[in-house]
Design an enzyme around this catalytic site. Sequence first.
Site, short mmCIF file in Angstrom:
data_model
loop_
_atom_site.label_atom_id
_atom_site.label_comp_id
_atom_site.label_asym_id
_atom_site.label_seq_id
_atom_site.Cartn_x
_atom_site.Cartn_y
_atom_site.Cartn_z
N SER A 234 0.83 -1.21 0.00
CA SER A 234 0.00 0.00 0.00
C SER A 234 0.86 1.25 0.00
CB SER A 234 -0.86 -0.01 1.28
OG SER A 234 -1.51 1.24 1.49
N HIS A 236 -0.75 4.05 1.00
CA HIS A 236 -1.66 4.88 1.78
C HIS A 236 -2.58 5.67 0.85
CE1 HIS A 236 -1.89 5.94 6.18
NE2 HIS A 236 -2.78 6.78 5.70
N ARG A 271 -11.41 -0.75 -7.39
CA ARG A 271 -12.72 -0.15 -7.55
C ARG A 271 -13.81 -1.10 -8.02
NH1 ARG A 271 -10.46 2.69 -4.83
NH2 ARG A 271 -9.74 4.81 -5.16
C1 LIG Z 1 -9.14 10.29 3.83
C2 LIG Z 1 -8.28 9.10 4.08
C3 LIG Z 1 -7.95 8.76 5.39
C4 LIG Z 1 -7.15 7.64 5.64
N1 LIG Z 1 -6.88 7.28 6.94
C5 LIG Z 1 -6.12 6.17 7.18
C6 LIG Z 1 -5.86 5.72 8.52
O1 LIG Z 1 -6.31 6.30 9.51
N2 LIG Z 1 -5.08 4.62 8.68
C7 LIG Z 1 -4.58 3.92 7.61
O2 LIG Z 1 -3.89 2.92 7.78
N3 LIG Z 1 -4.81 4.34 6.34
C8 LIG Z 1 -5.58 5.42 6.10
N4 LIG Z 1 -5.85 5.78 4.80
C9 LIG Z 1 -5.33 4.95 3.69
C10 LIG Z 1 -6.28 3.81 3.38
O3 LIG Z 1 -6.31 2.87 4.40
C11 LIG Z 1 -5.90 3.05 2.09
O4 LIG Z 1 -4.55 2.69 2.15
C12 LIG Z 1 -6.17 3.82 0.82
O5 LIG Z 1 -7.26 4.69 0.94
C13 LIG Z 1 -6.43 2.79 -0.29
O6 LIG Z 1 -6.64 3.39 -1.48
P1 LIG Z 1 -8.11 3.65 -2.13
O7 LIG Z 1 -8.74 4.71 -1.32
O8 LIG Z 1 -7.72 4.11 -3.50
O9 LIG Z 1 -8.87 2.36 -2.14
C14 LIG Z 1 -6.64 6.89 4.55
C15 LIG Z 1 -6.99 7.24 3.24
C16 LIG Z 1 -7.80 8.33 3.01
C17 LIG Z 1 -8.19 8.65 1.57
#
Ligand SMILES: Cc1cc2nc3c(=O)[nH]c(=O)nc-3n(C[C@H](O)[C@H](O)[C@H](O)COP(=O)(O)O)c2cc1C
Length: 338
Positions: A234, A236, A271
Amino acid sequence: MTYQELLENARKKMAPNCRVCKECNGIVCKGEIPGTGGKGNGRAFTESVEFLASVKIHLDTIYQNEGQDTSVSLFDRTFKYPFFTAPIGGMNLNYNGAITESEYMDAVVNGTIAAGGAAFTGDGPNDSLFLDSLHYIKAVNGKAVPTIKPWKNDKVLEKIKMLEEAGAMAFAMDIDSAGLINLALAGKPVSAKSVEELSELVASTKVPFVIKGIMTVKGAKKALEAGAYGIVVSSHGGRVLQDAPAPCSMLPEIREAVGDKMKIFVDGGIRSGSDVFKAIALGADAALIGRPYVIAAFGGGAEGVELYTNKIGAELRDVMIMTGCKNLSDITMDKVIL
Ligand SMILES: Cc1cc2nc3c(=O)[nH]c(=O)nc-3n(C[C@H](O)[C@H](O)[C@H](O)COP(=O)(O)O)c2cc1C
């Protein structure tokens, strides 16, 4: 509720932070952090969607049809589908606060369970986010995965004790949060961790530990050395390093390097059921989906999350029909074209 109604509700409720675009690809929201976008020029987010779109799937319907089984076994439990909600925090900071952190947690924990799945939940600058997640996780006999930020180890160890008490089936750490703008803005001390620091966390508990934010073979091997149950490949959601590659593009070499010694989850731009299929073919055991689950929760609460889960699950099953896959172990690399 139909999926279209869910999207219309969400579009009204999420403005202006998330526009609920036809394709959630990071173009409109690029650079919006706080917000829902990818970091800087947003490329790490858009790239993850574009990479998955470039992977093609072989069609073959000459086979003895014995049905399709989409289930996966992880954490000593069986789930109906090989995908989970990714941990997302900051309903006020990143979204518009139209639902609270607590309402979001309620929706994803209970909505996924209603569909035979489970949620990963998030952590944030304020401890209440993590503590609230434990309340919901305890109520469902631990069927969710709380995710802890890479705070100093003594603080993480305290949180591990709390999630043990709540009976959580596993826990994760988004190790890549070391680069998160939101935490830097809040003045909260997160940082990279050594293999020794991670090993200390593994040794402190019997609860399986998943390290989230691995993007290289070297990183995967270090997670294995630390004793992790699994990793999430990932970036993030493209929010920590603008020029990171698409996580799914890294899967084949990471799987090759660690074999079956660790479970591999992946997220970023997934998606559709077709994307889940591609992720598994490239080497993942299961996928996480982030932003679209927030849209489902804003648009329909737990019911919306259940509906969205079954929608993606049905799409996955459909691709399995079109490719002659009876179960997930049939979804191999030769089913896709890179
Ligand atoms: C607004 C937002 C907040 C997020 N908060 C966290 C979090 O608190 N902890 C975490 O491990 N990942 C967090 N993420 C990352 C997501 O867990 C994940 O890795 C990512 O959104 C995956 O991609 P996708 O949104 O394209 O499916 C966050 C992502 C977004 C967009």
